[in-house]
Design a protein around this motif. Structure first.
Motif, PDB file in Angstrom:
ATOM      1  N   ASP A  70       0.805  -1.214   0.000  1.00  0.00           N
ATOM      2  CA  ASP A  70       0.000   0.000   0.000  1.00  0.00           C
ATOM      3  C   ASP A  70       0.845   1.274   0.000  1.00  0.00           C
ATOM      4  OD1 ASP A  70       0.833  -0.775   2.547  1.00  0.00           O
ATOM      5  OD2 ASP A  70      -0.790   0.297   3.543  1.00  0.00           O
ATOM      6  N   LEU A  71       2.161   1.167   0.219  1.00  0.00           N
ATOM      7  CA  LEU A  71       3.020   2.354   0.260  1.00  0.00           C
ATOM      8  C   LEU A  71       3.649   2.655  -1.090  1.00  0.00           C
ATOM      9  CD1 LEU A  71       4.819   1.880   3.674  1.00  0.00           C
ATOM     10  CD2 LEU A  71       2.808   3.256   3.151  1.00  0.00           C
ATOM     11  N   SER A  72       4.288   1.648  -1.670  1.00  0.00           N
ATOM     12  CA  SER A  72       4.904   1.821  -2.989  1.00  0.00           C
ATOM     13  C   SER A  72       5.290   0.457  -3.528  1.00  0.00           C
ATOM     14  CB  SER A  72       6.150   2.710  -2.908  1.00  0.00           C
ATOM     15  OG  SER A  72       7.213   2.016  -2.281  1.00  0.00           O
ATOM     16  N   ALA A  73       5.539   0.413  -4.814  1.00  0.00           N
ATOM     17  CA  ALA A  73       5.900  -0.855  -5.455  1.00  0.00           C
ATOM     18  C   ALA A  73       7.205  -1.408  -4.899  1.00  0.00           C
ATOM     19  CB  ALA A  73       5.996  -0.669  -6.962  1.00  0.00           C
ATOM     20  N   GLY A  74       8.139  -0.550  -4.528  1.00  0.00           N
ATOM     21  CA  GLY A  74       9.446  -0.996  -4.047  1.00  0.00           C
ATOM     22  C   GLY A  74       9.552  -1.127  -2.546  1.00  0.00           C
ATOM     23  N   SER A  75       8.478  -0.875  -1.827  1.00  0.00           N
ATOM     24  CA  SER A  75       8.524  -0.870  -0.370  1.00  0.00           C
ATOM     25  C   SER A  75       9.005  -2.197   0.213  1.00  0.00           C
ATOM     26  CB  SER A  75       7.141  -0.520   0.195  1.00  0.00           C
ATOM     27  OG  SER A  75       7.150  -0.564   1.603  1.00  0.00           O
ATOM     28  N   LEU A  76       8.477  -3.309  -0.261  1.00  0.00           N
ATOM     29  CA  LEU A  76       8.865  -4.604   0.297  1.00  0.00           C
ATOM     30  C   LEU A  76      10.300  -4.977  -0.063  1.00  0.00           C
ATOM     31  CD1 LEU A  76       5.484  -6.427  -0.178  1.00  0.00           C
ATOM     32  CD2 LEU A  76       6.528  -5.733   1.975  1.00  0.00           C
ATOM     33  N   ALA A  77      10.740  -4.622  -1.240  1.00  0.00           N
ATOM     34  CA  ALA A  77      12.142  -4.863  -1.601  1.00  0.00           C
ATOM     35  C   ALA A  77      13.066  -4.048  -0.692  1.00  0.00           C
ATOM     36  CB  ALA A  77      12.385  -4.525  -3.066  1.00  0.00           C
ATOM     37  N   ASP A  78      12.660  -2.827  -0.354  1.00  0.00           N
ATOM     38  CA  ASP A  78      13.435  -2.003   0.586  1.00  0.00           C
ATOM     39  C   ASP A  78      13.517  -2.693   1.944  1.00  0.00           C
ATOM     40  OD1 ASP A  78      13.697  -0.104  -1.398  1.00  0.00           O
ATOM     41  OD2 ASP A  78      12.146   1.226  -0.571  1.00  0.00           O
ATOM     42  N   CYS A  79      12.432  -3.327   2.346  1.00  0.00           N
ATOM     43  CA  CYS A  79      12.388  -4.044   3.614  1.00  0.00           C
ATOM     44  C   CYS A  79      13.405  -5.171   3.643  1.00  0.00           C
ATOM     45  CB  CYS A  79      10.993  -4.599   3.839  1.00  0.00           C
ATOM     46  SG  CYS A  79      10.931  -5.881   5.090  1.00  0.00           S
TER      47      CYS A  79
END
Length: 125
Positions: A70-79
């Motif tokens: 829900d934040l951005s397409a790359g948010s989980l990859a950043d995680c």
């Protein structure tokens, strides 16, 4: 529990606007952090194909972090990058699910040398 007109009051997410700003990482990194975390996904093994969101708390500072679709397409990859920088990861059933799930969806990810599973600790203690 309070009642109004005889009906129990319940929290409904649609009644409040959620502002994720305090949980965004900005330029913060996971370097040297001890993190307690959890993952929410679309399925268990073997059907797992996506993460929905994940959160972590720094055990030393109490800082809370959130990543999600829900934040951005790359948010989980950043995680995944953030977690890979941590010096310690704690998760309940981390060995049985969370770490394996990350490794399945992000094959190049390497968990930190210090990874602990609170489910295993609870069974041994």
């Amino acid at each position: 529990m309070s009642t109004r007109s005889g009906a129990a009051l319940r929290w409904r997410p649609e009644d409040e606007a959620w502002d994720p700003t305090p949980f965004l990482q900005g330029d913060r990194t996971g370097h040297g952090r001890g993190l307690i975390f959890d993952i929410e996904s679309n399925d268990l093994f073997p059907g797992l194909t996506a993460f929905w969101c994940t959160a972590a708390v720094d055990i030393d500072t109490g800082e809370a972090f959130y990543w999600g679709v829900d934040l951005s397409a790359g948010s989980l990859a950043d995680c995944i990058e953030f977690r890979g920088q941590a010096s310690l990861l704690l998760a309940h059933n981390g060995t049985g699910y969370d770490h394996r799930a990350i490794e399945k969806l992000y094959p190049g990810w390497c968990r930190p040398a210090k990874s602990r599973d609170t489910q295993v600790i609870a069974k041994v203690a």
